[in-house]
Motif scaffolding. Structure first.
Motif, PDB file in Angstrom:
ATOM      1  N   LEU A 291     -24.738  -7.389 -19.720  1.00  0.00           N
ATOM      2  CA  LEU A 291     -25.974  -7.366 -18.934  1.00  0.00           C
ATOM      3  C   LEU A 291     -27.153  -7.838 -19.778  1.00  0.00           C
ATOM      4  O   LEU A 291     -27.992  -8.624 -19.320  1.00  0.00           O
ATOM      5  N   LEU A 292     -27.216  -7.385 -21.034  1.00  0.00           N
ATOM      6  CA  LEU A 292     -28.303  -7.804 -21.916  1.00  0.00           C
ATOM      7  C   LEU A 292     -28.225  -9.294 -22.238  1.00  0.00           C
ATOM      8  O   LEU A 292     -29.249  -9.941 -22.487  1.00  0.00           O
ATOM      9  N   ALA A 293     -27.002  -9.838 -22.239  1.00  0.00           N
ATOM     10  CA  ALA A 293     -26.824 -11.262 -22.525  1.00  0.00           C
ATOM     11  C   ALA A 293     -27.091 -12.143 -21.318  1.00  0.00           C
ATOM     12  O   ALA A 293     -27.053 -13.377 -21.425  1.00  0.00           O
ATOM     13  N   GLY A 294     -27.336 -11.537 -20.154  1.00  0.00           N
ATOM     14  CA  GLY A 294     -27.670 -12.307 -18.958  1.00  0.00           C
ATOM     15  C   GLY A 294     -26.500 -12.643 -18.069  1.00  0.00           C
ATOM     16  O   GLY A 294     -26.637 -13.436 -17.131  1.00  0.00           O
TER      17      GLY A 294
ATOM     18  N   TYR B  34     -12.924  -0.709  -5.849  1.00  0.00           N
ATOM     19  CA  TYR B  34     -11.676  -1.464  -5.741  1.00  0.00           C
ATOM     20  C   TYR B  34     -10.781  -0.888  -4.648  1.00  0.00           C
ATOM     21  O   TYR B  34     -10.052  -1.631  -3.975  1.00  0.00           O
ATOM     22  N   LEU B  35     -10.820   0.430  -4.471  1.00  0.00           N
ATOM     23  CA  LEU B  35      -9.988   1.069  -3.446  1.00  0.00           C
ATOM     24  C   LEU B  35     -10.307   0.545  -2.054  1.00  0.00           C
ATOM     25  O   LEU B  35      -9.411   0.300  -1.242  1.00  0.00           O
ATOM     26  N   ILE B  36     -11.608   0.397  -1.768  1.00  0.00           N
ATOM     27  CA  ILE B  36     -12.010   0.010  -0.400  1.00  0.00           C
ATOM     28  C   ILE B  36     -12.443  -1.454  -0.323  1.00  0.00           C
ATOM     29  O   ILE B  36     -12.822  -1.923   0.755  1.00  0.00           O
ATOM     30  N   GLY B  37     -12.386  -2.170  -1.447  1.00  0.00           N
ATOM     31  CA  GLY B  37     -12.607  -3.611  -1.421  1.00  0.00           C
ATOM     32  C   GLY B  37     -14.036  -4.046  -1.173  1.00  0.00           C
ATOM     33  O   GLY B  37     -14.256  -5.086  -0.527  1.00  0.00           O
ATOM     34  N   ILE B  38     -15.010  -3.284  -1.653  1.00  0.00           N
ATOM     35  CA  ILE B  38     -16.405  -3.708  -1.507  1.00  0.00           C
ATOM     36  C   ILE B  38     -16.894  -4.319  -2.809  1.00  0.00           C
ATOM     37  O   ILE B  38     -16.347  -4.029  -3.880  1.00  0.00           O
ATOM     38  N   LYS B  39     -17.917  -5.158  -2.717  1.00  0.00           N
ATOM     39  CA  LYS B  39     -18.441  -5.848  -3.885  1.00  0.00           C
ATOM     40  C   LYS B  39     -19.829  -5.317  -4.191  1.00  0.00           C
ATOM     41  O   LYS B  39     -20.798  -5.647  -3.510  1.00  0.00           O
ATOM     42  N   ILE B  40     -19.891  -4.463  -5.189  1.00  0.00           N
ATOM     43  CA  ILE B  40     -21.166  -3.910  -5.637  1.00  0.00           C
ATOM     44  C   ILE B  40     -21.275  -4.140  -7.131  1.00  0.00           C
ATOM     45  O   ILE B  40     -20.257  -4.224  -7.828  1.00  0.00           O
ATOM     46  N   PRO B  41     -22.495  -4.254  -7.651  1.00  0.00           N
ATOM     47  CA  PRO B  41     -22.643  -4.469  -9.097  1.00  0.00           C
ATOM     48  C   PRO B  41     -22.187  -3.248  -9.878  1.00  0.00           C
ATOM     49  O   PRO B  41     -22.316  -2.114  -9.416  1.00  0.00           O
ATOM     50  N   ARG B  42     -21.634  -3.487 -11.069  1.00  0.00           N
ATOM     51  CA  ARG B  42     -21.211  -2.385 -11.937  1.00  0.00           C
ATOM     52  C   ARG B  42     -22.453  -1.740 -12.524  1.00  0.00           C
ATOM     53  O   ARG B  42     -23.234  -2.376 -13.226  1.00  0.00           O
ATOM     54  N   SER B  43     -22.646  -0.464 -12.208  1.00  0.00           N
ATOM     55  CA  SER B  43     -23.849   0.253 -12.647  1.00  0.00           C
ATOM     56  C   SER B  43     -23.798   0.484 -14.146  1.00  0.00           C
ATOM     57  O   SER B  43     -22.733   0.664 -14.737  1.00  0.00           O
ATOM     58  N   GLN B  44     -24.971   0.484 -14.748  1.00  0.00           N
ATOM     59  CA  GLN B  44     -25.085   0.684 -16.189  1.00  0.00           C
ATOM     60  C   GLN B  44     -26.130   1.741 -16.495  1.00  0.00           C
ATOM     61  O   GLN B  44     -26.996   2.034 -15.675  1.00  0.00           O
ATOM     62  N   GLY B  45     -26.038   2.325 -17.692  1.00  0.00           N
ATOM     63  CA  GLY B  45     -27.055   3.267 -18.134  1.00  0.00           C
ATOM     64  C   GLY B  45     -26.789   4.679 -17.643  1.00  0.00           C
ATOM     65  O   GLY B  45     -25.726   4.998 -17.100  1.00  0.00           O
ATOM     66  N   HIS B  46     -27.791   5.535 -17.824  1.00  0.00           N
ATOM     67  CA  HIS B  46     -27.662   6.938 -17.450  1.00  0.00           C
ATOM     68  C   HIS B  46     -27.640   7.084 -15.930  1.00  0.00           C
ATOM     69  O   HIS B  46     -28.278   6.335 -15.204  1.00  0.00           O
ATOM     70  N   GLY B  47     -26.888   8.078 -15.472  1.00  0.00           N
ATOM     71  CA  GLY B  47     -26.811   8.328 -14.040  1.00  0.00           C
ATOM     72  C   GLY B  47     -25.951   7.328 -13.300  1.00  0.00           C
ATOM     73  O   GLY B  47     -26.117   7.136 -12.091  1.00  0.00           O
TER      74      GLY B  47
END
Length: 689
Positions: free
Chosen positions: A128-131, A228-241
């Protein structure tokens, strides 16, 4: 009776250190041979290998672990944010190196879900930091299975000047660069800990902290696999929480769920859970566990390939997995500075899980391991594979239990497992091209059953120890809701705080005598204890040091119903008033009482004892503040004509009292102030009366 202390010969520490240094620096053929034998334990036990007795069990357990390892390696690549080929490399090299360097006969070393998660979080952050875009759900390109072709999702390459990597590098290249640098640094930490014998750091990770950390990380792993279980495309969350943010994104995009992936996931979970439950129920009748994961992967791959689930239903698949080995490459030195801090908890967790499992197996099968050598082994299981595009490893509980249950005798079984992985690497890897990612997610989630079942143990844990339960809950919540690294740190700090608080406010009690015996116990906990006239026996169940000094004094004053400082001040006040009235020639006090009546009043009714016995059996040590506290109460009670006797002091406490001048300059009164049992002190007090 008087017990005389032994006279210990004073050791010249400087000479001892120099002797050890000379011995360590000397080099003889015998010493060199022992060093090599210790560094590579396989040279000791392999020549003594009893082939007829061990080979069948080792081959069977090796084959079973290898069959389990292949699907798990492919699945755990999702956690690490890397391609499946790198997980297979990791599994292969870790088994070979631990075979050479490990001292446990039964531990299965390789990819581990918690370690993969910790690696994946660092990889995602740096990408993410590398863009780079963390969305790895783009349709894969038509790879030919070679090592040179990347999928279309990773062809966004550019000149990367970040962290000193000036060559053209795409997402996959940068991701594995971060993972290998992280793994190399973690391995170096572990080797340095072995050299400086810092294995003791593992003792600060209590069972409650480790269980809470594993459960919290399991919730994070489960959350990361739901998309992956339900096949939706969401960004991989990063950081706290991350856990909360991911669930919010899941519910926001639930309408985009892929029906094909949902149905596939439901079928796979039902099959896997049913097979696992049946396997657990009838494990005593089965010679080896059912290879359910492998069967599910093979069937799911065939269905996906011939049903064209990727083309028709847009189901996300693994894509091309190349065969063979990528040429070795030195981990990027400049990237190591970026991940140096992240590598420390990774190194500690990896080592602690490996050593704890090794000790468990050694105890069960009656042999010994060398914890320091285990640290070297797991360290080199990280350092050497990092040159071959592998990431961090550790011992895994589930595979270790399977290994022991299938007849494993030595680490030869690890070589057999490595050969199974090698077969996949060289020939079979491209066959998994059509394998759906939702199937891999199902394998990961079902493998978390053991950690998630810890929630059922909370009531029993609470019944056994409330403080340990609180440590478990805090560590689990911090690991899940903040981050795994922060959760581990919070768990360690919180458990230490709990220990400090327990020593700051320990149990204190007055003791009574068990009738017709010379033993004494807590008068609030036991019935039919008799009190000793004119004697109070006080027990403090913790070391006496600066942090609990005030609590010690408050407990003593509360239980004896006498604060000597207040009583002394009260007496001085009355004496002052008495002198004033005598100067005036008045024979009555300020209260209108006569001199005799006033004298009686100066002896308070609440002082119903003349001797205080302090039971020091639970006081393991004294610091300077502790010694001064005992000297203070000795003086304060002496001013009220109350004797203070110490009983059941251990040698360390006695030495601290001597150095602190508690017994006077020449220790002349020591025999009248210190007793080896409470009963001796009580008898002395009675004789004095």
């Amino acid at each position: 009776f008087v017990m005389e202390r032994k006279t210990h010969v004073k050791i010249n520490r400087k000479e001892v250190m120099l002797a050890k240094l000379r011995k360590s620096c000397s080099c003889t053929p015998k010493k060199l041979k022992n060093f090599v034998m210790d560094f590579l334990p396989v040279l000791r036990w392999l020549p003594k290998y009893q082939c007829k007795e061990y080979i069948w069990g080792d081959v069977m357990s090796g084959l079973v672990i290898g069959i389990i390892l292949v699907p798990q390696a492919i699945a755990y690549s999702l956690l690490a944010g890397l391609k499946p080929i790198y997980s297979l490399y990791t599994s292969f090299f870790a088994n070979i190196i631990y075979f050479l360097m490990g001292t446990s006969r039964h531990v299965s070393v390789g990819i581990f879900s918690l370690i993969s998660l910790m690696v994946g979080q660092v990889v995602d952050r740096e990408l993410l930091l590398a863009g780079f875009d963390l969305n790895d759900d783009a349709p894969p390109g038509l790879g030919d299975g070679s090592l040179q072709n990347d999928s279309l999702s990773n062809t966004t390459a550019f000149n990367l000047t970040l962290a000193g990597m000036n060559a053209e590098c795409g997402k996959e290249c940068y991701a594995i660069g971060i993972a290998t640098a992280l793994t190399f640094v973690a391995g170096v930490y572990q080797v340095l800990m072995g050299i400086f014998r810092l294995g003791f750091v593992s003792m600060y990770l209590s069972e409650s902290v480790l269980d809470g950390f594993a459960t919290g990380a399991s919730l994070t792993i489960l959350t990361a696999q739901v998309k992956y279980l339900i096949g939706i495309k969401i960004p991989r969350s990063q950081g706290h929480g991350m856990l909360v943010i991911t669930w919010i994104n899941i519910f926001r995009n639930i309408s985009q769920a892929n029906l094909c992936d949902v149905i596939t996931s439901a079928i796979c979970i039902v099959v896997l859970v049913t097979a696992k439950e049946l396997g657990d129920r009838y494990k005593h009748k089965l010679k080896f566990p059912l290879p359910t994961e492998l069967v599910v992967i093979v069937v799911a791959t065939l269905v996906s390939h011939y049903g064209k689930l990727n083309e028709v239903y847009a189901s996300s698949v693994s894509g091309a997995i190349p065969t063979g080995f990528i040429p070795p490459k030195v981990p990027h030195f400049n990237l190591m500075f970026r991940v140096a801090l992240d590598a420390l908890p990774l190194a500690i967790v990896s080592f602690v899980f490996t050593v704890s499992l090794s000790e468990m197996c050694a105890k069960k099968y009656a042999y010994t391991i060398r914890a320091n050598q285990e640290m070297f082994a797991v360290g080199f299981c990280n350092i050497i594979p990092s040159f071959f595009h592998s990431f961090a490893t550790s011992a895994a509980l589930a595979k270790t239990l399977v290994k022991t249950s299938t007849g494993c005798q030595t680490q030869v079984s690890g070589v057999i497992s490595a050969m199974v992985v090698l077969l996949v690497l060289l020939f079979l890897a491209p066959l998994f091209y059509s394998l759906q990612k939702c199937v891999l997610a199902c394998i990961i989630i079902v493998s978390l059953r053991g950690a998630l079942r810890k929630f059922r143990d909370v009531p029993a844990r609470y019944h056994v120890n409330k403080v340990d339960t609180l440590v478990w809950v805090v560590t689990m919540a911090a690991s899940a809701l903040i981050s795994t690294e922060i959760g581990l740190l919070v768990g360690i700090v919180f458990s230490m705080i709990c220990i400090i608080v327990q020593t700051q406010r320990p149990r204190a009690a007055l003791l009574g005598q068990i009738q017709d015996t010379s033993f004494y116990e807590d008068s609030l906990e036991y019935e039919n204890l008799s009190s000793i006239p004119k004697v109070k026996i006080f027990r403090f169940e913790a070391p006496l040091y600066y942090a609990n000094r005030n609590y010690f004094l408050k407990s003593l004053y509360r239980l004896t119903n006498l604060d000597p400082n207040l009583e002394a001040a009260r007496r001085k006040k009355y004496e002052k008033k008495e002198k004033q009235h005598r100067k005036k020639g008045d024979h009555t006090t300020a209260n209108g009482l006569g001199t005799r009546e006033n004298t009686l009043q100066l002896v308070p009714k609440q002082i119903d004892f003349q001797t205080l016995v302090v039971d020091c059996s639970s006081i393991s040590f004294l610091d300077t503040t502790g010694v001064n506290t005992l000297k203070e109460i000795l003086k304060d009670y002496k001013d009220l004509n109350i004797s203070v006797l110490l009983a059941c002091c251990n040698p360390a406490v006695i030495d601290s009292l001597k150095r602190g001048g508690y017994f006077g300059k020449d220790f002349g009164n020591m025999q009248e102030m210190l007793f080896y049992s409470i009963h001796n002190a009580v008898q002395f007090a009675k004789d004095q009366k």
